[in-house]
Design a protein around this motif. Structure first.
Motif, PDB file in Angstrom:
ATOM      1  N   ASP A 330      27.554-132.113  54.181  1.00  0.00           N
ATOM      2  CA  ASP A 330      27.733-132.562  55.563  1.00  0.00           C
ATOM      3  C   ASP A 330      28.776-131.749  56.316  1.00  0.00           C
ATOM      4  O   ASP A 330      28.994-131.978  57.506  1.00  0.00           O
ATOM      5  CB  ASP A 330      28.135-134.036  55.583  1.00  0.00           C
ATOM      6  N   GLY A 331      29.478-130.864  55.626  1.00  0.00           N
ATOM      7  CA  GLY A 331      30.531-130.106  56.285  1.00  0.00           C
ATOM      8  C   GLY A 331      31.800-130.900  56.505  1.00  0.00           C
ATOM      9  O   GLY A 331      32.677-130.498  57.272  1.00  0.00           O
ATOM     10  N   PHE A 332      31.910-132.045  55.846  1.00  0.00           N
ATOM     11  CA  PHE A 332      33.113-132.877  55.978  1.00  0.00           C
ATOM     12  C   PHE A 332      34.302-132.149  55.353  1.00  0.00           C
ATOM     13  O   PHE A 332      35.392-132.104  55.927  1.00  0.00           O
ATOM     14  CB  PHE A 332      32.848-134.223  55.293  1.00  0.00           C
ATOM     15  N   TRP A 333      34.096-131.624  54.140  1.00  0.00           N
ATOM     16  CA  TRP A 333      35.042-130.714  53.505  1.00  0.00           C
ATOM     17  C   TRP A 333      34.276-129.501  52.992  1.00  0.00           C
ATOM     18  O   TRP A 333      33.127-129.627  52.583  1.00  0.00           O
ATOM     19  CB  TRP A 333      35.756-131.375  52.318  1.00  0.00           C
ATOM     20  N   SER A 334      34.911-128.358  53.027  1.00  0.00           N
ATOM     21  CA  SER A 334      34.278-127.154  52.488  1.00  0.00           C
ATOM     22  C   SER A 334      34.728-126.944  51.048  1.00  0.00           C
ATOM     23  O   SER A 334      35.725-127.520  50.588  1.00  0.00           O
ATOM     24  CB  SER A 334      34.664-125.932  53.325  1.00  0.00           C
ATOM     25  N   VAL A 335      34.001-126.079  50.341  1.00  0.00           N
ATOM     26  CA  VAL A 335      34.411-125.710  48.986  1.00  0.00           C
ATOM     27  C   VAL A 335      35.815-125.106  49.018  1.00  0.00           C
ATOM     28  O   VAL A 335      36.647-125.374  48.141  1.00  0.00           O
ATOM     29  CB  VAL A 335      33.397-124.732  48.368  1.00  0.00           C
ATOM     30  N   GLU A 336      36.098-124.314  50.044  1.00  0.00           N
ATOM     31  CA  GLU A 336      37.427-123.691  50.168  1.00  0.00           C
ATOM     32  C   GLU A 336      38.514-124.744  50.358  1.00  0.00           C
ATOM     33  O   GLU A 336      39.633-124.599  49.835  1.00  0.00           O
ATOM     34  CB  GLU A 336      37.442-122.700  51.334  1.00  0.00           C
ATOM     35  N   ASP A 337      38.207-125.798  51.125  1.00  0.00           N
ATOM     36  CA  ASP A 337      39.175-126.881  51.296  1.00  0.00           C
ATOM     37  C   ASP A 337      39.506-127.534  49.954  1.00  0.00           C
ATOM     38  O   ASP A 337      40.674-127.805  49.648  1.00  0.00           O
ATOM     39  CB  ASP A 337      38.610-127.981  52.220  1.00  0.00           C
ATOM     40  N   ILE A 338      38.467-127.796  49.190  1.00  0.00           N
ATOM     41  CA  ILE A 338      38.609-128.553  47.940  1.00  0.00           C
ATOM     42  C   ILE A 338      39.183-127.698  46.819  1.00  0.00           C
ATOM     43  O   ILE A 338      40.103-128.110  46.106  1.00  0.00           O
ATOM     44  CB  ILE A 338      37.243-129.134  47.513  1.00  0.00           C
ATOM     45  N   CYS A 339      38.635-126.497  46.664  1.00  0.00           N
ATOM     46  CA  CYS A 339      38.927-125.677  45.486  1.00  0.00           C
ATOM     47  C   CYS A 339      40.079-124.711  45.739  1.00  0.00           C
ATOM     48  O   CYS A 339      39.936-123.485  45.640  1.00  0.00           O
ATOM     49  CB  CYS A 339      37.679-124.930  45.050  1.00  0.00           C
ATOM     50  N   ALA A 348      35.280-125.332  38.925  1.00  0.00           N
ATOM     51  CA  ALA A 348      34.333-124.582  38.118  1.00  0.00           C
ATOM     52  C   ALA A 348      33.692-125.481  37.067  1.00  0.00           C
ATOM     53  O   ALA A 348      32.462-125.427  36.845  1.00  0.00           O
ATOM     54  CB  ALA A 348      35.033-123.402  37.451  1.00  0.00           C
ATOM     55  N   ALA A 349      34.478-126.327  36.439  1.00  0.00           N
ATOM     56  CA  ALA A 349      33.950-127.237  35.423  1.00  0.00           C
ATOM     57  C   ALA A 349      32.964-128.234  36.001  1.00  0.00           C
ATOM     58  O   ALA A 349      32.015-128.638  35.344  1.00  0.00           O
ATOM     59  CB  ALA A 349      35.102-127.964  34.734  1.00  0.00           C
ATOM     60  N   ALA A 350      33.194-128.614  37.267  1.00  0.00           N
ATOM     61  CA  ALA A 350      32.319-129.589  37.918  1.00  0.00           C
ATOM     62  C   ALA A 350      31.148-128.942  38.636  1.00  0.00           C
ATOM     63  O   ALA A 350      30.302-129.640  39.225  1.00  0.00           O
ATOM     64  CB  ALA A 350      33.123-130.429  38.901  1.00  0.00           C
ATOM     65  N   GLY A 351      31.063-127.623  38.634  1.00  0.00           N
ATOM     66  CA  GLY A 351      29.990-126.934  39.327  1.00  0.00           C
ATOM     67  C   GLY A 351      30.153-126.921  40.832  1.00  0.00           C
ATOM     68  O   GLY A 351      29.167-126.829  41.573  1.00  0.00           O
ATOM     69  N   ILE A 352      31.390-127.008  41.312  1.00  0.00           N
ATOM     70  CA  ILE A 352      31.672-126.969  42.747  1.00  0.00           C
ATOM     71  C   ILE A 352      31.931-125.522  43.132  1.00  0.00           C
ATOM     72  O   ILE A 352      32.865-124.890  42.628  1.00  0.00           O
ATOM     73  CB  ILE A 352      32.895-127.825  43.110  1.00  0.00           C
ATOM     74  N   GLY A 353      31.116-124.978  44.007  1.00  0.00           N
ATOM     75  CA  GLY A 353      31.325-123.590  44.398  1.00  0.00           C
ATOM     76  C   GLY A 353      30.070-122.964  44.952  1.00  0.00           C
ATOM     77  O   GLY A 353      29.061-123.606  45.060  1.00  0.00           O
TER      78      GLY A 353
END
Length: 353
Positions: A330-339, A348-353
């Protein structure tokens, strides 16, 4: 309601598909201005209001025309919110959009606005009385059901059914908090889990939640298997208390609002779940209705709650397993925001990226 569905309703409303008027009529001249909307939000403890609700609302209003938004945050002070509303009315605001600090105290704001024929939109939290023009929120009892269902399932999966649980509820003056609590109890009361104690957190204050949980740990020790926390701020307070007491492993902890810190806690297994509420369609719908009322247009809604036309959007449970499909999609948070670097390995372990 996912963004696509909620967005479709917003477009419909903005396009002028507004039928039989229900609620307070728009200003008919007098001292009210036809270009000014007051947005009154309740606190800064809950990160969403300043991070999402305000900028999304203001951006949508700007898209709709040359209107002014008078903004104020009450810092969890009902008397301060009363003063802010009075100032907005004195400044000629033609519509008030209020997320009330205190659902009962805010009735006097609605009464004052009604006397000036200024429509009031109850935003996110339903005000307890007065002639409201519109109510836009989420299915808040369902929020509690989602939290408690994930909570109970996780405790059973962890074979912690014999342990006790704590419930850290929301503010006693927030009408939504009572709905979260009711929804959660619907599930927890039938689960067979042992409720050790529960607490209504004044002002959603995370420090008060932390202090209370710390006291419960001293009393109950290792028998605490889980903490139902009504939102991410109180979850953060509960987790801080657990960490300070060196409780290992951490009990199951819930949350709400999909705050960035909470999403990151999902990755590190400090928090089990949160609830994502798509704030963009909520804020944009409130802006669309406010501008329509300011223009004197007629407004309807798919529901009526306590005599007020209302729209309730659908909340979504988020765990480590569906971060990408919900808040990132949804664009609420980006991968860059989170990771950020501190969470790179967990991502990486959770497959976020």
């Amino acid at each position: 309601m996912r963004r696509a569905a909620a967005g479709a309703f917003v477009v419909l409303l903005a396009a002028g598909a507004l039928a039989a008027c229900t609620g307070t009529p728009a200003p008919d001249g007098g001292s009210q201005r036809d270009d000014t909307i007051a947005l009154l939000l309740p606190d800064a403890n809950t990160a969403r209001y300043e991070t999402f609700d305000r900028p999304l609302f203001e951006a949508r209003v700007a898209e709709l025309g040359d209107y002014e938004v008078l903004y104020a945050n009450a810092d969890q002070d009902a008397a301060k919110q009363q003063q802010q509303a009075e100032s907005a009315l004195a400044a000629g605001a033609g519509v008030l959009v209020i997320s009330a600090v205190d659902a009962n105290a805010a009735v006097s704001i609605v009464t004052a606005a009604n006397a000036k024929r200024v429509p009031v939109i109850s935003y996110d939290r339903l005000i307890a009385g007065g002639d409201l023009a519109y109510y836009v929120s989420f299915d808040n009892e369902e929020v509690g059901v989602l939290q408690a269902t994930a909570f109970v399932d996780a405790l059973r999966d962890a074979d912690e059914g014999s342990g006790g649980i704590l419930m850290v509820n929301g503010s006693p003056t927030d009408s939504n908090a009572a709905l979260f609590k009711a929804g959660a109890h619907r599930v927890i009361d039938e689960s067979g889990l042992r409720l050790l104690a529960e607490y209504d957190t004044p002002g959603w204050n995370p420090e008060k939640a932390q202090e209370w949980v710390a006291g419960q740990i001293l009393q109950h020790g290792d028998s605490v298997a889980g903490v139902y926390a009504a939102n991410d701020a109180t979850a953060g307070g509960a987790i801080a208390a657990l960490r300070a007491a060196n409780v290992e492993p951490l009990p199951i902890v819930t949350g709400q609002d999909a705050e960035l810190s909470a999403i990151q806690r999902l990755l590190t297994d400090d928090q089990h779940m949160t609830v994502y509420k798509a704030i963009e369609p909520q804020a944009e719908l409130a802006a669309d209705v406010a501008v329509a009322l300011l223009r004197g247009e007629e407004v309807t809604a798919p529901l009526e709650i306590e005599g007020t036309p209302a729209t309730l959007l659908e909340p979504i449970a988020v765990t480590i397993d569906n971060i990408m499909e919900t808040v990132v999609a949804d664009g609420f948070w980006s991968v860059e925001d989170i990771c950020t670097p501190a969470y790179a390995d967990a991502c990486a372990a959770a497959g976020i990226g």
